[in-house]
Design an enzyme around this catalytic site. Sequence first.
Site, PDB file in Angstrom:
ATOM      1  N   ASP A 173     -58.694  66.200 -41.822  1.00 20.17           N
ATOM      2  CA  ASP A 173     -58.313  66.459 -40.431  1.00 20.17           C
ATOM      3  C   ASP A 173     -59.251  67.472 -39.776  1.00 20.17           C
ATOM      4  OD1 ASP A 173     -56.829  66.294 -38.129  1.00 20.17           O
ATOM      5  OD2 ASP A 173     -55.237  67.627 -38.814  1.00 20.17           O
ATOM      6  N   ASN A 213     -61.934  66.670 -37.394  1.00 23.37           N
ATOM      7  CA  ASN A 213     -63.271  66.245 -36.941  1.00 23.37           C
ATOM      8  C   ASN A 213     -63.444  66.507 -35.440  1.00 23.37           C
ATOM      9  OD1 ASN A 213     -63.622  65.255 -39.498  1.00 23.37           O
ATOM     10  ND2 ASN A 213     -63.380  63.101 -38.940  1.00 23.37           N
ATOM     11  N   HIS A 220     -66.771  62.897 -36.271  1.00 24.44           N
ATOM     12  CA  HIS A 220     -66.460  61.878 -37.282  1.00 24.44           C
ATOM     13  C   HIS A 220     -67.695  61.591 -38.147  1.00 24.44           C
ATOM     14  CE1 HIS A 220     -62.544  61.358 -35.668  1.00 24.44           C
ATOM     15  NE2 HIS A 220     -62.927  60.763 -34.555  1.00 24.44           N
ATOM     16  N   TRP A 239     -54.356  53.828 -33.992  1.00 20.46           N
ATOM     17  CA  TRP A 239     -54.621  52.785 -32.977  1.00 20.46           C
ATOM     18  C   TRP A 239     -54.301  53.295 -31.577  1.00 20.46           C
ATOM     19  CZ3 TRP A 239     -57.397  48.838 -34.587  1.00 20.46           C
ATOM     20  CH2 TRP A 239     -57.273  48.392 -35.904  1.00 20.46           C
ATOM     21  N   ARG A 287     -55.432  55.892 -30.257  1.00 21.75           N
ATOM     22  CA  ARG A 287     -56.586  56.616 -29.701  1.00 21.75           C
ATOM     23  C   ARG A 287     -57.359  55.721 -28.722  1.00 21.75           C
ATOM     24  NH1 ARG A 287     -58.788  60.937 -34.099  1.00 21.75           N
ATOM     25  NH2 ARG A 287     -56.726  61.659 -34.671  1.00 21.75           N
ATOM     26  N   LEU A 307     -64.619  57.392 -61.476  1.00 18.19           N
ATOM     27  CA  LEU A 307     -63.745  57.936 -60.423  1.00 18.19           C
ATOM     28  C   LEU A 307     -63.204  56.759 -59.625  1.00 18.19           C
ATOM     29  CD1 LEU A 307     -62.798  60.281 -58.419  1.00 18.19           C
ATOM     30  CD2 LEU A 307     -64.922  59.840 -57.201  1.00 18.19           C
ATOM     31  N   ARG A 325     -54.854  69.178 -47.098  1.00 12.28           N
ATOM     32  CA  ARG A 325     -55.068  68.852 -45.684  1.00 12.28           C
ATOM     33  C   ARG A 325     -55.938  69.921 -45.066  1.00 12.28           C
ATOM     34  NH1 ARG A 325     -51.167  66.306 -41.174  1.00 12.28           N
ATOM     35  NH2 ARG A 325     -52.681  66.271 -39.484  1.00 12.28           N
ATOM     36  N   ARG A 367     -48.638  69.462 -42.306  1.00 12.86           N
ATOM     37  CA  ARG A 367     -47.685  68.338 -42.367  1.00 12.86           C
ATOM     38  C   ARG A 367     -48.359  67.163 -43.058  1.00 12.86           C
ATOM     39  NH1 ARG A 367     -48.709  69.299 -36.930  1.00 12.86           N
ATOM     40  NH2 ARG A 367     -50.405  68.015 -36.174  1.00 12.86           N
TER      41      ARG A 367
HETATM   42  C1  FPP Z   1     -59.177  63.436 -38.333  1.00  9.75           C
HETATM   43  O1  FPP Z   1     -59.909  64.098 -37.381  1.00  9.75           O
HETATM   44  C2  FPP Z   1     -59.879  62.385 -38.992  1.00  9.75           C
HETATM   45  C3  FPP Z   1     -59.702  61.045 -38.805  1.00  9.75           C
HETATM   46  C4  FPP Z   1     -58.889  60.431 -37.753  1.00  9.75           C
HETATM   47  C5  FPP Z   1     -60.304  60.086 -39.657  1.00  9.75           C
HETATM   48  C6  FPP Z   1     -61.130  60.620 -40.792  1.00  9.75           C
HETATM   49  C7  FPP Z   1     -62.401  59.943 -40.733  1.00  9.75           C
HETATM   50  C8  FPP Z   1     -63.554  60.356 -41.266  1.00  9.75           C
HETATM   51  C9  FPP Z   1     -63.731  61.541 -42.112  1.00  9.75           C
HETATM   52  C10 FPP Z   1     -64.752  59.588 -40.989  1.00  9.75           C
HETATM   53  C11 FPP Z   1     -64.572  58.149 -41.254  1.00  9.75           C
HETATM   54  C12 FPP Z   1     -64.609  57.830 -42.701  1.00  9.75           C
HETATM   55  C13 FPP Z   1     -64.487  56.585 -43.090  1.00  9.75           C
HETATM   56  C14 FPP Z   1     -64.635  56.198 -44.516  1.00  9.75           C
HETATM   57  C15 FPP Z   1     -64.173  55.576 -42.079  1.00  9.75           C
HETATM   58  P1  FPP Z   1     -59.290  64.114 -35.934  1.00  9.75           P
HETATM   59  O2  FPP Z   1     -60.064  63.157 -35.105  1.00  9.75           O
HETATM   60  O3  FPP Z   1     -57.831  63.857 -35.979  1.00  9.75           O
HETATM   61  O4  FPP Z   1     -59.587  65.581 -35.526  1.00  9.75           O
HETATM   62  P2  FPP Z   1     -58.746  66.450 -34.487  1.00  9.75           P
HETATM   63  O5  FPP Z   1     -57.334  66.541 -35.008  1.00  9.75           O
HETATM   64  O6  FPP Z   1     -59.453  67.762 -34.509  1.00  9.75           O
HETATM   65  O7  FPP Z   1     -58.838  65.760 -33.157  1.00  9.75           O
END
Ligand code: FPP
Length: 252
Positions: free
Chosen positions: A26, A28, A43, A75, A77, A137, A194, A200
């Site tokens: 979480d 990104n 991402h 979905w 988003r 793994l 997390r 959560r």
């Molecule tokens: C949360 O960050 C992350 C995700 C929704 C997806 C995780 C995805 C990756 C690490 C990259 C994709 C990897 C693959 C294998 C497809 P967020 O966007 O919810 O961050 P925020 O809560 O800060 O907005």
Amino acid sequence: MSQAEATQTDPTEPFDVPRHVAIIMDGNGRWAAARGLPRAEGHRRGVEALRKTVRAAGEMGIACLTIFSFSSENWSRPPSEIRDLMGLLRRFIRNDLAELHQSGVRVRVVGERSDLDPDIRKLLEEAEELTRDNDRLTLVVAFNYGARQEIARAANRIAAEVAAGRIASGVVTAELIAQHLDAPDIPDPDLIIRTSGEQRLSNFLLWQAAYSELVFVPIYWPEFDRAALESAIAEYRRRERRFGGLAAQTGS
Ligand code: FPP
């Protein structure tokens, strides 16, 4: 013991690691926003953190790593962000599969595949097929995954078997439900991490998390690396797991 002493590992010593680590990757978007960058860049950097983490997990002797890559709720988003995430999955499989295979990683996928584009379904199936005999793994990619939906799928599978006369009605046990989840051969996670400071589960592995230790890390996912993984595992090792029993006796 200081935090540094607790997390430092001697590379010549085997590091006592949990068998199955699951991660909610979480933060990104917040990582990107804090730097004035587009969410897509967060991402993209998230995939780099994922590569480092998979490599570290293999080297540390973790048997199974589950990653929450796209949730059933993602979905909602904006379409452009969904396209970015689908594109990253495609590129991750196309660019990294050969290296994953060479390093002995077995890829498994959990989640609802029927809503995914056919080319993605095919890539996921090919990744599973190519790597099926690897045993260093197991990387479980939770994609279009939601735990409540997974439990509903298990219920439907059981109902179909009851209708076909293969299972008697009235004999549904917790074990039977576990046997009908998406990856019934994968042991429950010992540790769920997390990132981003949120505390959560967000519909991740709700059934399997019954006795998992939860570690919440106050950094965004793109910042996660081997040191952060070791630190979370050090925290896990300080916990006492009782599985509903009593604490181990100390002293007389
Ligand atoms: C949360 O960050 C992350 C995700 C929704 C997806 C995780 C995805 C990756 C690490 C990259 C994709 C990897 C693959 C294998 C497809 P967020 O966007 O919810 O961050 P925020 O809560 O800060 O907005």
